[in-house]
Every structure is written in C-alpha cells, then in structure tokens.
Design a protein around this motif. Structure first.
Motif: not given
Ligand code: 2HG
Ligand code: ZN
Length: 461
Positions: A248-266
């Motif tokens: 879900a995070l990947t999709k919303v980041q791609a759609h809105r051009g948002l940066t990841a909240p944390l350095t690693e993925a969980f």
C-alpha cells in the motif's frame, strides 16, 4: 409530473447528468436513472414521496456520492434525490453545541464551521471534502478517528426525516436524555436511505483538541501491531491508530510522489496520532515497543505540515489504487482477532490467486481492515470482478468464523446485499424486512439496497 413539485432548475434528465448523479464511487453496476431532482425544502421532499407513492416511482437518495457499496447507484429507472441544494447550516446553538444542518452539507464544511466556533466535528476521512452529512448518517460513517470519538451515530443529536409513507418524524430534538421508547433516530442512522429521507440533522460538536502529533512506525510482524496499540493506549489517549502494508505504501508513494517515511522498508506500518502534550509519554511507549522488538524504526511529526504529509501516506492509499479497479472489501473483527483473521484471508487469496496483488490498510485500532485486491494490468475488469465475486463467499466465511462483519463502515448497498447472512441472522434479516415494510410500505425508498425488495412489493392489489 415532477415539474409540479420542482422548478426547471431542480430537475435534470440530460444524459450527462443522469450518469453523474446516477452513481457513486462504486464500479460495476449499470447506471440508468430516469431523472435527478434537487429538492430545496423539507416540504418538497414530502411532496415528492407522496407523488412517488401515487405513481409507483422509486427514489434513490444521493449525497456526495463517495460510497463504495453502491448505496447511491440508480440502475432501474429510479428518480435520484440529490441533496446538493439542501446544503445549509440552519441553526447553531452554542449552549448546546449543536449545529442544525441540511443533509447536503459537505462534511468538511461542518468541520470548518465547528472550527469557527472554537469547536471540533470529529468524524473524519479522506473523502470529507466531497461527502455529505446526510450520507455520513445514512451509512453511520466511521473513518480515522473512531478509536477516540466513535462513529457518526455518536454525534447525531436529532433529525427530521420523511418516511416512505410521507410522514415527517421529528426525532429526539437534540436531547441528551429521552427515555420514551424506541429511538427512531438511531434506527435511521446506518439505514442507507431505505427507511426515510433525512431532511434536517442536529449534529453535536466536541471541544477542540490540542494540536496533534503523528508518528509512523515500521512493524515487521502483523501480530505486533496489537502489542504496539496496547502499549501506547495504556499510556496515552490515541486519536488514531491506522495501518498499511508495504505494498500500500509503495502504491501511494508512486501515485503522490511521496518520500518513504523510514529509511528501511517493513512489512507493515502503523500511523498513530495523539495530543502534542502526550509526546513524552508516547516516546516512552515507543522505546518500550522497540526494546520488545515489536517495532524497528519510527518518525514523529515536528510540525503541522509534517503531520499532514505523514497522514497522506495513509489517506491517499484508496485513491492511489483507483487505476487498478481493485476488488474492495471493508471488513471488521474484534481487534484481538485481527492478526489471525488477516493471515487467514491473506493465505486464501494468495493461494487461490498467486498472480493478484493484495493490498491491506485501514483502521486497525478499531478492528476495521480494508482489503483491496488489485487487478493485473492485462486482465479485463469484467473477468477480474468475476474472480472477485468468486472469492467473496470464502472471505466472508472467514469473517463469519471469527464473528466479524462483512461491512465495517462502507455499508451494504448493492455490493454486500446478498451476503448479509454472513453477518446477520435470518431472524435479524426478517426483522429488518418487517421494519422496511412499516417505514416504506410501498417499497419506494432506495429499493434493493441493503435488502432485496420482495418480488410482490409495492404492487397494488
Ligand atoms: C479509507 O479508509 C476508506 O481509506 C476507503 O474507507 C477504503 O478504498 C477503500 O477500500
Ligand atoms: Zn476506511
């Protein structure tokens, strides 16, 4: 003739308007209303109901049309009753902290009005800029602040409603205490326009909360989301406890051009909101969760702007999935059942359809999970939905086995109507049908939504 009740500007029959007002955000149902009407007064609504009875016209009430269960879809030559022109605040009582408004008032406008009074209307969700209070009440809308403030039902102090007989009921008049038998106000809440057309609503306001902090934490194991919830909730009052998966995070980041909240993925993320004055205690809870290994990393907002952008990671998900025409489910179980439930559904879908991406997010703090299965790019919508419908009974069996609900906050509408029996017993459904027959004996109000219209209903002897 509708034009004996409404002026020309209050009736639309052109093809474009029929398509716009004839549906909500739900996909997959034919859209075929005969007309759209825009009443401006309670009297006009009453006249319309009387007219509909005499002409055997079916009425589909329509608000901001943000529904996801087909509750405001008109597929069978119904007249859509749009509340767009009944969108005013009629009265405000500062001493009672009650706003009297028309049902077409946009949710965000009520929130804004409350703010202007130094108060707060706490029911909130991503679609608050379009959805209307009438629709919120008709579906008992929930959203992102339920763990602190409850559902729309908790904020309805009274209402005026026209039933399917044309009777105007004045329910509860904003009273706090009123022990005079059956409370029709609460019966109307969540009835999806099948028992009456609400014309006035008394909505309570809350005190304005402190400024809020938002924290996003990375969580490797789904079961630990509950450990984190309880650790924080033991220390502080949470205003929100939401979650989303990495997909879900990947999709919303791609759609809105948002940066990841944390350095690693969980695998999962939790988003928590709380009063600024609770920050020190929240940090203690965070450290405890970290020591226990339940969360690995986190970020906390340093400004209102950062809080807003962290919220986008959660609130933008639904919109970011729209291009996949996902097969949506809005499910709830007791929070203690969440990890096992999520694992069961996940296992079933991934084993049955390994090629489908499964996107989880939602209001985990109150046990409400949104399951969006994404359509592969090369699969036609129709075929994909056929698979979705095929999966539903099994998913609902898993829900029923854990005594959950097949619709947590989006309502039943058309989408879940034939599956109601997974959550409500035959006795309950029979009682609902009895109530429907009492309040709408001619079966003119939102037919076939929530309950199937009996085949002989509304026919004159
Ligand atoms: C949300 O919580 C909404 O974002 C929409 O209820 C959920 O689109 C969905 O499945
Ligand atoms: Zn939701």
């Amino acid at each position: 003739m509708l034009d004996t009740i409404f002026s020309q500007k209050q009736i639309r029959t052109d093809a474009e308007s029929l398509q716009i007002w004839g549906k909500d955000w739900t996909n997959g149902y034919p859209v075929d209303p005969r007309a759209i009407v825009f009443p401006e007064t309670t009297e006009q609504v009453q006249e319309l109901v009387t007219y509909a009875i005499s002409e055997d016209l079916k009425l589909v009430p329509s608000g901001g049309r943000t529904g996801l269960s087909g509750g405001a879809v008109a597929s069978n030559s119904e007249v859509v009753v749009s509340f767009d022109r009944m969108n005013k605040i009629l009265d405000y009582s500062a001493k009672d902290r009650i706003v009297t408004c028309q049902p077409g008032l946009v949710t965000a406008n009520l929130q804004q009005f409350a703010k202007g009074q130094g108060l707060y209307y706490p029911v909130d969700f991503a679609s608050s800029g379009s959805s209307q209070i009438g629709g919120n009440v008709a579906t008992n809308a929930g959203g992102i602040k339920v763990i602190r403030y409850g559902l729309t039902r908790d904020w309805v102090a009274g209402m005026k409603v026209v039933t399917g007989t044309g009777a105007l009921l004045d329910c509860n008049a904003g009273l706090v205490k009123n022990a005079t038998g059956y409370d029709f106000r609460h019966l109307m809440v969540g009835s999806e326009g099948t028992l009456g057309l609400m014309c006035e609503l008394d909505m309570r306001l809350a005190p304005m909360p402190e400024p809020q902090c938002v924290m996003v934490v990375g969580v490797p194991q789904v079961a630990d989301l509950l450990n984190i919830l309880h650790t924080f909730a033991d220390q502080i009052t949470l205003s929100a406890f939401e979650f989303f998966s990495d997909l879900a995070l990947t999709k919303v980041q791609a759609h809105r051009g948002l940066t990841a909240p944390l350095t690693e993925a969980f695998a999962y993320y939790a988003l928590l909101e709380f009063d600024e004055s609770s920050l020190a205690l929240a940090e203690e809870a965070f450290a405890r969760c970290m020591d226990a290994g339940w969360l690995v990393d986190g970020v906390v907002s340093q400004s209102e702007a950062q809080a807003k952008s962290l919220w986008q990671l959660r609130e933008g998900i639904s919109e970011s999935l729209a291009s996949y025409t996902p097969y949506k489910n809005d499910l709830s179980v007791r929070i203690s059942e969440v990890p096992g439930f999520l694992a069961d559904v996940d296992r079933y879908v991934t084993e049955s359809y390994p090629e489908f991406e499964v996107c989880w997010y939602g209001h985990i703090g109150d046990g409400n999970l949104h399951l969006n299965i994404l359509r592969p790019e090369d699969m036609a919508v129709e075929e994909f939905f056929k698979h979705g419908h095929g999966m539903s009974p099994k998913i609902f069996e898993i829900v029923a086995a854990r005594r959950g609900s097949i619709s947590a906050e989006h309502g039943v509408g058309l989408l879940k109507r034939d599956f109601l029996g997974y959550t409500r017993s035959d006795d309950e459904i029979a009682l609902m049908q009895g109530l429907k027959a009492l309040f709408d004996p001619h079966q003119i109000l939102n037919p076939n939504k929530l309950l199937a219209t009996p085949s002989n209903a509304g026919k004159r002897p």
